[in-house]
Scaffold this motif. Structure first.
Motif, mmCIF file in Angstrom:
data_model
loop_
_atom_site.group_PDB
_atom_site.id
_atom_site.type_symbol
_atom_site.label_atom_id
_atom_site.label_comp_id
_atom_site.label_asym_id
_atom_site.label_seq_id
_atom_site.Cartn_x
_atom_site.Cartn_y
_atom_site.Cartn_z
ATOM 1 N N ALA A 177 60.569 14.179 66.689
ATOM 2 C CA ALA A 177 60.263 13.468 67.936
ATOM 3 C C ALA A 177 60.359 11.967 67.734
ATOM 4 C CB ALA A 177 58.872 13.855 68.424
ATOM 5 N N LEU A 178 59.932 11.481 66.574
ATOM 6 C CA LEU A 178 60.045 10.054 66.277
ATOM 7 C C LEU A 178 61.501 9.628 66.338
ATOM 8 C CD1 LEU A 178 58.286 8.135 63.425
ATOM 9 C CD2 LEU A 178 60.734 7.922 63.736
ATOM 10 N N ARG A 179 62.376 10.427 65.735
ATOM 11 C CA ARG A 179 63.790 10.112 65.766
ATOM 12 C C ARG A 179 64.339 10.233 67.197
ATOM 13 N NH1 ARG A 179 63.109 7.597 61.827
ATOM 14 N NH2 ARG A 179 63.674 8.211 59.710
ATOM 15 N N GLY A 180 63.648 11.004 68.017
ATOM 16 C CA GLY A 180 64.099 11.194 69.384
ATOM 17 C C GLY A 180 63.670 10.107 70.343
ATOM 18 N N GLY A 181 62.822 9.182 69.875
ATOM 19 C CA GLY A 181 62.449 8.049 70.716
ATOM 20 C C GLY A 181 61.011 8.023 71.192
ATOM 21 N N GLU A 217 59.059 3.375 64.933
ATOM 22 C CA GLU A 217 60.151 3.347 63.965
ATOM 23 C C GLU A 217 59.929 2.259 62.911
ATOM 24 O OE1 GLU A 217 63.902 3.127 65.967
ATOM 25 O OE2 GLU A 217 63.776 5.205 66.683
ATOM 26 N N ILE A 218 59.284 1.167 63.299
ATOM 27 C CA ILE A 218 58.942 0.135 62.318
ATOM 28 C C ILE A 218 57.996 0.713 61.269
ATOM 29 C CG2 ILE A 218 57.711 -2.050 61.949
ATOM 30 C CD1 ILE A 218 58.690 -2.942 64.702
ATOM 31 N N ALA A 219 57.016 1.478 61.725
ATOM 32 C CA ALA A 219 56.066 2.099 60.792
ATOM 33 C C ALA A 219 56.784 3.039 59.838
ATOM 34 C CB ALA A 219 54.990 2.854 61.575
ATOM 35 N N ALA A 220 57.697 3.844 60.363
ATOM 36 C CA ALA A 220 58.453 4.763 59.516
ATOM 37 C C ALA A 220 59.264 3.987 58.481
ATOM 38 C CB ALA A 220 59.374 5.625 60.377
ATOM 39 N N TRP A 221 59.904 2.905 58.920
ATOM 40 C CA TRP A 221 60.702 2.090 57.999
ATOM 41 C C TRP A 221 59.835 1.521 56.877
ATOM 42 C CZ3 TRP A 221 60.625 -3.022 56.445
ATOM 43 C CH2 TRP A 221 61.768 -3.475 55.762
ATOM 44 N N ALA A 222 58.640 1.070 57.220
ATOM 45 C CA ALA A 222 57.734 0.503 56.216
ATOM 46 C C ALA A 222 57.362 1.532 55.161
ATOM 47 C CB ALA A 222 56.480 -0.032 56.901
ATOM 48 N N TRP A 223 57.038 2.746 55.609
ATOM 49 C CA TRP A 223 56.660 3.789 54.656
ATOM 50 C C TRP A 223 57.859 4.262 53.841
ATOM 51 C CZ3 TRP A 223 51.988 5.840 53.242
ATOM 52 C CH2 TRP A 223 50.883 5.376 53.960
ATOM 53 N N GLU A 224 59.002 4.398 54.491
ATOM 54 C CA GLU A 224 60.193 4.852 53.783
ATOM 55 C C GLU A 224 60.639 3.855 52.724
ATOM 56 O OE1 GLU A 224 62.772 5.445 57.077
ATOM 57 O OE2 GLU A 224 61.782 7.293 57.703
ATOM 58 N N ASN A 225 60.324 2.576 52.941
ATOM 59 C CA ASN A 225 60.716 1.534 51.995
ATOM 60 C C ASN A 225 59.561 1.071 51.106
ATOM 61 O OD1 ASN A 225 63.694 0.563 52.600
ATOM 62 N ND2 ASN A 225 62.771 1.082 54.552
#
Length: 218
Positions: free
Chosen positions: A96-100, A204-212
């Motif tokens: 769902a996150l990837r879905g917007g 998506e910013i939160a996801a990017w922070a955790w992924e990086n």
């Protein structure tokens, strides 16, 4: 201004409970209800509500497909979708996150957080329960999910502070208080971060922070 909300859940009792909570607020009204994903999309496109509150598991089309149809990449005028989830559905929330989706809340989060999430989505902000943020985004890093954004310009130290705060589930108001900056300055930083990362929203910013690995414990 009244916030117009669509509720999509296959359980009538759940919809009824959510409706009672939301319509107890003077600035929120439920304009439509849907019992499955196909109905949710049809009603959302017909009425264009301010916020769509969508369950993850529904007949015909699940919440991920509904989110993609209403808020995904390529949608000309995307709607604001909040996904309702439980801890055992983390993998669906990632989709769902990837879905917007602009927010995630738990069904047992309580009335106050539900109302706050709807208001945040309407104002262009996003609210993610800190417990959902931590569990979901740690899952993303553990599974080696690909980064959600591509850094096209370096982030400033202040922008990195804002990114880390977002990844911990902080609202704009909380970030402003923590960093001793105004709400308008926080919003300006968030907009700049989105532009630099090529991302659509703070989730998506939160996801990017955790992924990086920008968040302690990631």
């Amino acid at each position: 201004m009244t916030i117009r909300v669509l509720l999509a859940d296959d359980q009538a009792m759940v919809r009824g409970g959510l409706k009672l909570i939301l319509e107890d607020q003077p600035d929120i009204t439920v304009v439509a209800e849907a019992s499955d994903g196909v109905e949710a999309i049809a009603e959302a496109r017909r009425l264009r509500p301010d916020v769509c509150l969508v369950d993850i598991r529904m007949p015909r089309l699940d919440g991920i497909e509904v989110t993609r149809a209403l808020a995904g990449p390529g949608v000309p005028t995307p709607l604001r979708v909040i996904v309702v989830t439980t801890f055992d559905l983390d993998e669906y929330v990632y989709g769902a996150l990837r879905g917007g989706a602009v927010g995630f809340i738990l069904k047992d989060a309580g009335p106050a957080l539900l109302v706050e999430a709807v208001r945040a989505a309407h104002s262009g902000d996003a609210l993610v329960s800190p417990s959902v943020t931590t569990r979901l985004l740690r899952l993303l890093t553990a599974t080696g999910a690909p980064p959600s954004g591509k850094l096209v310009q370096p982030l400033t130290n202040r922008e990195l502070e804002v990114v880390r705060a977002i990844a911990r589930g902080r609202t704009n108001q909380e970030i402003g208080a923590e960093l001793f900056i105004s709400l308008s300055t926080v919003k300006s930083h968030v907009a700049g971060i989105q532009a630099k990362l090529g991302l659509r929203n703070r989730v998506e910013i939160a996801a990017w922070a955790w992924e990086n690995r920008l968040v302690e414990g990631a």
